[in-house]
Design a protein around this motif. Structure first.
Motif, PDB file in Angstrom:
ATOM      1  N   PRO A 113     -82.673 -30.526 -89.200  1.00 53.86           N
ATOM      2  CA  PRO A 113     -83.082 -28.967 -89.466  1.00 53.86           C
ATOM      3  C   PRO A 113     -84.551 -29.142 -89.861  1.00 53.86           C
ATOM      4  O   PRO A 113     -85.019 -30.669 -90.089  1.00 53.86           O
ATOM      5  N   HIS A 114     -85.239 -28.153 -89.372  1.00 49.54           N
ATOM      6  CA  HIS A 114     -87.128 -27.693 -89.039  1.00 49.54           C
ATOM      7  C   HIS A 114     -86.646 -26.283 -88.929  1.00 49.54           C
ATOM      8  O   HIS A 114     -86.209 -25.696 -87.390  1.00 49.54           O
ATOM      9  N   PRO A 115     -88.414 -26.317 -89.505  1.00 48.20           N
ATOM     10  CA  PRO A 115     -88.299 -24.837 -89.240  1.00 48.20           C
ATOM     11  C   PRO A 115     -89.065 -24.444 -88.052  1.00 48.20           C
ATOM     12  O   PRO A 115     -88.704 -23.636 -87.245  1.00 48.20           O
ATOM     13  N   LEU A 116     -89.563 -25.120 -87.014  1.00 50.95           N
ATOM     14  CA  LEU A 116     -89.594 -25.348 -86.250  1.00 50.95           C
ATOM     15  C   LEU A 116     -88.435 -24.693 -84.998  1.00 50.95           C
ATOM     16  O   LEU A 116     -88.452 -24.463 -83.926  1.00 50.95           O
ATOM     17  N   LEU A 117     -86.964 -25.356 -85.089  1.00 50.93           N
ATOM     18  CA  LEU A 117     -86.007 -25.501 -84.954  1.00 50.93           C
ATOM     19  C   LEU A 117     -85.636 -23.649 -84.890  1.00 50.93           C
ATOM     20  O   LEU A 117     -85.290 -22.806 -83.421  1.00 50.93           O
ATOM     21  N   VAL A 118     -85.669 -23.410 -85.738  1.00 53.44           N
ATOM     22  CA  VAL A 118     -85.755 -21.766 -86.727  1.00 53.44           C
ATOM     23  C   VAL A 118     -86.535 -20.727 -85.342  1.00 53.44           C
ATOM     24  O   VAL A 118     -85.727 -19.569 -84.705  1.00 53.44           O
ATOM     25  N   ASP A 119     -88.004 -21.063 -85.443  1.00 60.12           N
ATOM     26  CA  ASP A 119     -88.771 -20.458 -84.061  1.00 60.12           C
ATOM     27  C   ASP A 119     -88.176 -20.213 -82.896  1.00 60.12           C
ATOM     28  O   ASP A 119     -88.138 -19.318 -83.051  1.00 60.12           O
ATOM     29  N   VAL A 120     -87.930 -21.260 -82.327  1.00 64.47           N
ATOM     30  CA  VAL A 120     -86.658 -22.037 -80.941  1.00 64.47           C
ATOM     31  C   VAL A 120     -85.677 -20.284 -81.028  1.00 64.47           C
ATOM     32  O   VAL A 120     -85.386 -19.484 -80.344  1.00 64.47           O
ATOM     33  N   LEU A 121     -84.703 -20.904 -81.668  1.00 66.66           N
ATOM     34  CA  LEU A 121     -83.864 -20.016 -81.847  1.00 66.66           C
ATOM     35  C   LEU A 121     -83.504 -18.399 -81.906  1.00 66.66           C
ATOM     36  O   LEU A 121     -82.992 -17.128 -81.527  1.00 66.66           O
ATOM     37  N   GLN A 122     -85.022 -17.909 -82.876  1.00 65.30           N
ATOM     38  CA  GLN A 122     -84.921 -16.883 -82.789  1.00 65.30           C
ATOM     39  C   GLN A 122     -85.538 -16.766 -81.756  1.00 65.30           C
ATOM     40  O   GLN A 122     -85.264 -15.001 -81.328  1.00 65.30           O
ATOM     41  N   ASP A 123     -86.928 -16.442 -80.800  1.00 65.56           N
ATOM     42  CA  ASP A 123     -87.520 -16.400 -79.710  1.00 65.56           C
ATOM     43  C   ASP A 123     -85.425 -16.570 -78.761  1.00 65.56           C
ATOM     44  O   ASP A 123     -85.920 -15.116 -77.474  1.00 65.56           O
ATOM     45  N   ARG A 124     -85.210 -17.513 -78.640  1.00 63.34           N
ATOM     46  CA  ARG A 124     -83.833 -17.104 -77.214  1.00 63.34           C
ATOM     47  C   ARG A 124     -82.990 -16.241 -77.657  1.00 63.34           C
ATOM     48  O   ARG A 124     -82.902 -15.885 -76.966  1.00 63.34           O
ATOM     49  N   LEU A 125     -82.916 -15.564 -79.101  1.00 56.21           N
ATOM     50  CA  LEU A 125     -81.930 -14.563 -79.704  1.00 56.21           C
ATOM     51  C   LEU A 125     -82.745 -13.210 -79.154  1.00 56.21           C
ATOM     52  O   LEU A 125     -82.113 -12.778 -77.850  1.00 56.21           O
ATOM     53  N   THR A 126     -84.300 -13.271 -79.522  1.00 56.37           N
ATOM     54  CA  THR A 126     -84.678 -12.236 -78.874  1.00 56.37           C
ATOM     55  C   THR A 126     -84.988 -11.975 -77.478  1.00 56.37           C
ATOM     56  O   THR A 126     -84.939 -10.494 -76.598  1.00 56.37           O
ATOM     57  N   GLU A 127     -84.704 -12.523 -76.789  1.00 59.08           N
ATOM     58  CA  GLU A 127     -84.662 -13.307 -75.429  1.00 59.08           C
ATOM     59  C   GLU A 127     -83.532 -12.460 -74.779  1.00 59.08           C
ATOM     60  O   GLU A 127     -83.518 -11.953 -73.508  1.00 59.08           O
ATOM     61  N   ALA A 128     -82.728 -12.483 -75.509  1.00 55.78           N
ATOM     62  CA  ALA A 128     -81.079 -12.416 -74.500  1.00 55.78           C
ATOM     63  C   ALA A 128     -80.997 -11.157 -75.499  1.00 55.78           C
ATOM     64  O   ALA A 128     -80.102 -10.128 -75.022  1.00 55.78           O
ATOM     65  N   GLY A 129     -81.539 -10.015 -76.543  1.00 54.90           N
ATOM     66  CA  GLY A 129     -81.742  -9.027 -76.042  1.00 54.90           C
ATOM     67  C   GLY A 129     -81.250  -8.787 -77.986  1.00 54.90           C
ATOM     68  O   GLY A 129     -81.732  -7.373 -78.417  1.00 54.90           O
ATOM     69  N   TRP A 130     -81.699  -9.758 -78.394  1.00 61.52           N
ATOM     70  CA  TRP A 130     -81.895  -9.584 -80.429  1.00 61.52           C
ATOM     71  C   TRP A 130     -82.487  -8.590 -81.049  1.00 61.52           C
ATOM     72  O   TRP A 130     -83.605  -8.325 -80.365  1.00 61.52           O
ATOM     73  N   GLY A 131     -82.431  -7.692 -81.475  1.00 57.29           N
ATOM     74  CA  GLY A 131     -83.074  -6.640 -82.508  1.00 57.29           C
ATOM     75  C   GLY A 131     -82.944  -5.298 -82.111  1.00 57.29           C
ATOM     76  O   GLY A 131     -83.477  -4.114 -82.200  1.00 57.29           O
ATOM     77  N   ARG A 132     -81.979  -4.668 -80.731  1.00 59.34           N
ATOM     78  CA  ARG A 132     -82.289  -3.469 -80.476  1.00 59.34           C
ATOM     79  C   ARG A 132     -81.004  -2.792 -81.202  1.00 59.34           C
ATOM     80  O   ARG A 132     -80.548  -1.782 -80.679  1.00 59.34           O
ATOM     81  N   THR A 133     -80.077  -3.100 -81.649  1.00 56.66           N
ATOM     82  CA  THR A 133     -79.346  -2.692 -82.957  1.00 56.66           C
ATOM     83  C   THR A 133     -79.649  -2.881 -83.902  1.00 56.66           C
ATOM     84  O   THR A 133     -80.345  -3.256 -84.338  1.00 56.66           O
ATOM     85  N   PRO A 134     -79.396  -1.571 -85.284  1.00 58.88           N
ATOM     86  CA  PRO A 134     -79.091  -1.993 -86.614  1.00 58.88           C
ATOM     87  C   PRO A 134     -79.061  -3.344 -86.874  1.00 58.88           C
ATOM     88  O   PRO A 134     -77.961  -4.058 -87.224  1.00 58.88           O
ATOM     89  N   ARG A 135     -79.812  -3.547 -88.189  1.00 59.60           N
ATOM     90  CA  ARG A 135     -79.637  -4.413 -88.728  1.00 59.60           C
ATOM     91  C   ARG A 135     -78.204  -4.772 -89.533  1.00 59.60           C
ATOM     92  O   ARG A 135     -77.209  -6.212 -89.012  1.00 59.60           O
ATOM     93  N   ASP A 136     -78.106  -4.105 -90.173  1.00 59.84           N
ATOM     94  CA  ASP A 136     -76.017  -3.862 -91.394  1.00 59.84           C
ATOM     95  C   ASP A 136     -75.488  -4.318 -90.223  1.00 59.84           C
ATOM     96  O   ASP A 136     -74.859  -4.286 -90.527  1.00 59.84           O
ATOM     97  N   SER A 137     -75.347  -4.161 -89.020  1.00 59.71           N
ATOM     98  CA  SER A 137     -73.979  -3.907 -88.075  1.00 59.71           C
ATOM     99  C   SER A 137     -74.554  -5.728 -87.715  1.00 59.71           C
ATOM    100  O   SER A 137     -73.425  -6.646 -86.488  1.00 59.71           O
ATOM    101  N   ASN A 138     -75.492  -5.980 -87.514  1.00 63.73           N
ATOM    102  CA  ASN A 138     -75.365  -7.573 -86.695  1.00 63.73           C
ATOM    103  C   ASN A 138     -75.284  -9.029 -87.554  1.00 63.73           C
ATOM    104  O   ASN A 138     -74.973  -8.782 -88.755  1.00 63.73           O
TER     105      ASN A 138
END
Length: 255
Positions: A113-138
């Motif tokens: 594990p490494h924080p840089l991998l978390v950066d990549v995972l977050q970016d890939r999720l954002t590219e796929a459309g993450w963040g467009r729905t309420p957080r409490d349902s995600n």
């Protein structure tokens, strides 16, 4: 007035070249995997011009790691696994191949594990459309290859924990083989907790059979594999530098 320039010591004038970086990929029958890894190595070379960067596979693709190391002769090399957790390949296959080669080798830690991998995972999720729905349902399923080695599962769980802290939502690890839960089982768990929008984070270095199978089980959006994200190249170099701080596994006999 004395000169500000000092004579260069003979030892400094004859500095040894940097050890080669050998990226050790698993190998895949999916041609997209090889093209992805090749492009990632090009990113590494762009970040570190002049550093010898080579590729070796554990199986399924050429060049195989023993052939790459044989071509390097008795020079120094740092082997960086393009793998995301500890497991049999990291603990046994790669060190065993290194020990049998003529090269003076250091074996680096896996990427995760490494924080840089978390950066990549977050970016890939954002590219796929993450963040467009309420957080409490995600929620997120972190889909990984899987291993029978408990350390591999510990490493993947650590990445899931880091990603959950970053996103502020539950993240459950799931596996394509050799470990549980499966992606469908993790999805059911999250649905039972009232999470209606469940994304799949592809914790794979490149496209391939496992990544495709996990994506097919995703109920909502699916992120792309880690691939050639710039942080992947930086992480490979970071592991290379870490390994250089440790002694080589075998030194050349004195002349």
């Amino acid at each position: 007035m004395p000169s500000q320039l000092s004579p260069v010591p003979p030892s400094a004038a004859r500095r040894r070249p940097a050890p080669a970086l050998v990226v050790v990929a698993h190998g895949s029958r999916d041609p997209r995997a090889l093209s992805t890894v090749t492009a990632l190595l090009d990113r590494v070379r762009a970040l570190r011009p002049g550093l010898p960067v080579h590729l070796g596979h554990i199986e399924l693709n050429a060049p195989l790691l023993p052939d790459t190391l044989a071509a390097l002769g008795d020079t120094e090399a740092v082997l960086v696994p393009l793998l995301l957790s500890r497991g049999h390949h990291v603990k046994h296959d790669i060190p065993g191949t290194a020990a049998a080669s003529p090269a003076r080798t250091r074996v680096a830690a896996p990427l995760g594990p490494h924080p840089l991998l978390v950066d990549v995972l977050q970016d890939r999720l954002t590219e796929a459309g993450w963040g467009r729905t309420p957080r409490d349902s995600n929620a997120v399923v972190l889909a990984a290859a899987g291993s029978r080695d408990p350390d591999a599962k510990t490493d993947t769980a650590r990445t899931a924990h880091l990603l959950a802290a970053r996103l502020g939502v539950p993240v459950l690890p799931a596996y394509a083989s050799a470990a549980s839960p499966t992606v469908p089982a993790a999805v059911r768990t999250l649905l039972a907790r009232g999470r209606r929008h469940i994304a799949l984070a592809s914790y794979f270095t490149a496209p391939g059979r496992f990544a495709t199978e996990c994506a097919q089980a995703a109920p909502w959006l699916t992120a792309a594999p880690l691939g050639t994200h710039p942080a992947m190249a930086r992480l490979l170099l970071h592991r290379y530098e870490e390994a250089l701080a440790r002694p080589a596994t075998r030194e050349l006999a004195p002349a």
